[in-house]
Design an enzyme around this catalytic site. Structure first.
Site, mmCIF file in Angstrom:
data_model
loop_
_atom_site.group_PDB
_atom_site.id
_atom_site.type_symbol
_atom_site.label_atom_id
_atom_site.label_comp_id
_atom_site.label_asym_id
_atom_site.label_seq_id
_atom_site.Cartn_x
_atom_site.Cartn_y
_atom_site.Cartn_z
ATOM 1 N N ASP A 1 0.863 -1.173 0.000
ATOM 2 C CA ASP A 1 0.000 0.000 0.000
ATOM 3 C C ASP A 1 0.913 1.241 0.000
ATOM 4 O OD1 ASP A 1 -2.256 1.739 0.645
ATOM 5 O OD2 ASP A 1 -1.469 1.732 2.692
ATOM 6 N N ASP B 1 -1.836 -0.577 6.028
ATOM 7 C CA ASP B 1 -2.127 0.020 7.344
ATOM 8 C C ASP B 1 -3.610 0.258 7.580
ATOM 9 O OD1 ASP B 1 -2.254 2.090 5.380
ATOM 10 O OD2 ASP B 1 -2.304 3.530 7.029
ATOM 11 N N ASP C 1 -0.142 5.049 1.214
ATOM 12 C CA ASP C 1 -0.309 5.992 2.330
ATOM 13 C C ASP C 1 -0.228 5.275 3.672
ATOM 14 O OD1 ASP C 1 -1.234 8.872 1.349
ATOM 15 O OD2 ASP C 1 -2.010 7.382 -0.045
HETATM 16 MG MG LIG Z 1 -2.768 3.156 3.584
#
Ligand SMILES: [Mg+2]
Length: 255
Positions: A23, A198, A25
């Site tokens: 991923d 996250d 961000d």
């Molecule tokens: Mg993310």
């Protein structure tokens, strides 16, 4: 749940069949107060060129594919945007399942724009294939933003998805980070892969790994990148946890 680190050896012994799915961000960037402020983590800028030369690598983001490609700015990486709905070739390609829903998205965009003045501090992010409301800078507006997003989506035949201080309106299609991971892993003939993320949408990526493992002959490593906002759902299903992007990049540097 912690997993032994034997997988690192397996990846190093056979990099061509070992995929890295990341991923963007909060995973290889630091979370910024506004989406436009995000930057590739400096350790990622140092490490990813080597890893991308050795391992098949895909960066999957909720951002537009062209946006994440330009934020990372490195060659030899497959960039996937809008949770799998588009990807970069010479130019961005949109999945054909998404196209029939573009008029409803345009309507949602216009309705949300009209409603925004009543939600001070909430901003609208228009990704063409999805429309998101961000309330990071205005947490008191969370409930109002969610209610607005859900009622608009329901009326227009769209779906909502929640992320970190954001809610997204999206087409009702069966495309997510996990379905993309599975398609790429098969196409690239991977024998193993890791997925690091996250946020809630990364649980889909973890699920993609699990499905491939159930089919057999595949090893998956699901890595949750922790922050103060880690969703419990993500941590609960991860094989490994790391502390923030720097923890992840330290781990990846061993590959
Ligand atoms: Mg993310």
């Amino acid at each position: 749940m912690e997993k032994s680190l034997q997988w690192i050896e397996d990846f190093r012994d056979d990099p061509r069949h070992s995929g890295l799915f990341l991923d963007f961000d909060g995973t290889i960037s630091e979370i910024a107060p506004a989406p436009a402020g995000a930057r590739l983590h400096h350790l990622a800028a140092e490490l990813l060129p080597r890893l991308a030369a050795e391992y098949p690598m895909c960066i999957l983001s909720g951002r537009r594919a062209a946006d994440v490609a330009s934020l990372v700015g490195l060659p030899r990486i497959h960039y996937v945007g809008v949770h799998g709905m588009e990807w970069m070739e010479d130019e961005p390609r949109v999945d054909s399942e998404v196209l029939p829903h573009l008029p409803a998205l345009e309507q949602a965009r216009s309705e949300l724009c009209s409603a925004l003045p009543a939600l001070p501090g909430v901003t609208l992010e228009d990704k063409m294939l999805t429309v998101s409301l961000h309330y990071r800078e205005s947490p008191a507006m969370e409930e109002d933003a969610l209610r607005l997003a859900e009622s608009t989506a329901l009326r227009l035949g769209l779906q909502t998805r929640r992320g970190r201080k954001t809610v997204e309106l999206r087409p009702p299609v069966d495309i997510d980070k996990g379905s993309v991971l599975m398609r790429l892993a098969r196409g690239w003939k991977l024998r193993r892969a890791l997925y690091a993320g996250d946020d809630l949408t990364d649980v889909d990526g973890f699920r993609g790994l699990r499905r491939l493992m159930r089919e057999g002959g595949f090893e998956g490593v699901a890595i949750a990148v922790l922050s103060t906002e880690t969703p419990v759902e993500l941590e609960a299903v991860a094989d490994l946890t790391v502390e923030g992007p720097s923890g992840l990049l330290e781990l990846l540097s061993r590959l």
